[in-house]
Scaffold this active site. Sequence first.
Site, PDB file in Angstrom:
ATOM      1  N   CYS A   1       0.846  -1.188   0.000  1.00 44.60           N
ATOM      2  CA  CYS A   1       0.000   0.000   0.000  1.00 44.60           C
ATOM      3  C   CYS A   1       0.890   1.250   0.000  1.00 44.60           C
ATOM      4  O   CYS A   1       1.826   1.362   0.788  1.00 44.60           O
ATOM      5  CB  CYS A   1      -0.911  -0.010   1.219  1.00 44.60           C
ATOM      6  SG  CYS A   1      -1.816   1.527   1.459  1.00 44.60           S
TER       7      CYS A   1
ATOM      8  N   CYS B   1      -4.656   0.540   0.041  1.00 45.30           N
ATOM      9  CA  CYS B   1      -5.591  -0.373   0.679  1.00 45.30           C
ATOM     10  C   CYS B   1      -7.012  -0.045   0.235  1.00 45.30           C
ATOM     11  O   CYS B   1      -7.402   1.118   0.206  1.00 45.30           O
ATOM     12  CB  CYS B   1      -5.537  -0.226   2.196  1.00 45.30           C
ATOM     13  SG  CYS B   1      -4.090  -0.942   2.960  1.00 45.30           S
TER      14      CYS B   1
ATOM     15  N   CYS C   1      -6.498   1.147   6.711  1.00 49.55           N
ATOM     16  CA  CYS C   1      -5.320   1.878   6.247  1.00 49.55           C
ATOM     17  C   CYS C   1      -5.068   3.091   7.159  1.00 49.55           C
ATOM     18  O   CYS C   1      -3.941   3.346   7.593  1.00 49.55           O
ATOM     19  CB  CYS C   1      -5.543   2.326   4.810  1.00 49.55           C
ATOM     20  SG  CYS C   1      -4.079   2.942   3.981  1.00 49.55           S
TER      21      CYS C   1
END
Lengths: 286, 252
Positions: free
Chosen positions: A241, A266, A272
């Site tokens: 990510c 994400c 996240c």
Amino acid sequence: MNMMDGYNFAYLDEATKRMIRRAILKAVAIPGHQIPFGAREMPLPYGWGTGGIQVTASILGPGDTLKVIDQGSDDTTNAISIRRFFTRVAGVATTERTAEASIIQTRHRIPERPLREDQILVYQVPQPEPLYRLEPRRAETKRLHALADYGLMHVRLYEDIARLGHIAKAYDYPVMVNGRYLMSPSPIPAFDNPKMDRMPALQLFGAGREKRIYAIPPYTEVRSLDFEDHPFRPIRAPAACALCRSTDTYLDEVITDDAGGRMFVCSDTDFCAERRAAAAPQEAAE
Amino acid sequence: MSTTLLEAQGLTLRFGAIPALLDVSLDIAEGEVVAIVGESGSGKTTLLRVLSGLLHPDAGSVRWLGEDVHAMGEAARRRLMRTAWGFVHQNPRDGLRLDVSAGGNVGERLMAVGARHYGRIRAEALAWLAKVEIDAARIDDLPRTFSGGMQQRLQIARTLVTRPRLVFMDEPTGGLDVSVQARLLDLIRSLARELGLAVLIVTHDIAAARLLADRILVMWRGRVVEQGLTDRVLDDPQHPYTQLLVSSVLAA
């Protein structure tokens, strides 16, 4: 309470909610089996979550905290609209944090954070019939379910391997529930399938247009179909990510400009954000 | 001493006022090939559908190894249909999945009875394509790209892959040209001998019946008017209808 005049709590009238709850009870009693129910017209179009919203309305109480996600995100149009809808017609608290929610209505994702026994996950389902593309007659698919005659689904997987070398289904990947019923998990990525297996939370599925409800009770075995020599693989983009550096979550590819620039982030925005918040003090200290 | 597989007693079925079957009895033993011949509308296909449990008779019974076919549940009958029995349709498009590759078609019955190993399913499919003389290179092609004769052979492979004990065939050579028919009959005969299959074959083709069958039943207006060993019935027909049938065959 901030209920609108002329509406019952959570929009649906009590008789309808009881009808839906009866369908839910049957669904929980027979894991993975599709129960017909009298879906009502809802103030949003079919395909936007009319099934999920009716299930949520039927199980919602004033003390609940609702989270709604669409493609893993809490801030897309669909998620915001449904959250605002229940704020207006039920006056319940809403949240974007998975840990704080008692009911989570979802489209396309299962949250990355493991769910607990006191939570309920409600899926919006466009097509509840896993054999839909293989056998067009609904009466015949019912018979196939009754007889647990699921060779046809394996033929489809065989065809994928014969033509492409691997099973190509990346979302709505068929599962066997409790070793008995073949079930469509709704269009979640195959990556999320293993999360359904023996999940502590109750999972409810509502298909509004198709008028079906089905369920997976807590701690029920959910197995993705596969072959012994071509086992099921959860697929994710081979990247980290760009925001939280996670390498074990499901990623969205985001186009950032017109020059081919792109990034992976994400899909679960709450997860996240939490990871970034947890990492921030450490970075400040370094 | 071979065991009796299927035994039918006094089958009667009417469609409204029309008698489709009148007091039909027959039995078929392990490894035996029995032909049912007769003109269109004589009840041949109806008989096949009653024997295989697809239609309920008004009277009479059908027993598979002593068990009443029409009394067993649908689940049990379906299991029989994909394990101990096979059904070859006149039109291969009724028996095949046209949007599934040849290999998938052959593998379907294996997967329906629980095969879950891709490599072994594929190996079995290849072996069966070879047995019915279909080029191994065409395993991933769709049956709709096959000729009529190839489709029919594929249907036979798909049916025999689970090694059934009894195969129902409804005019398997219908709609094929004579040279293709001859090859198909040859194939059916050798497979039946090799696997020790019992075959119940419905046909209006006397030559096919003579080639394949040990015994023959002649149907006329819903009744079995004559039955016996194939050469006895065809060379010494007793019933007027059988005499007509045998004398109607064109000699090339």
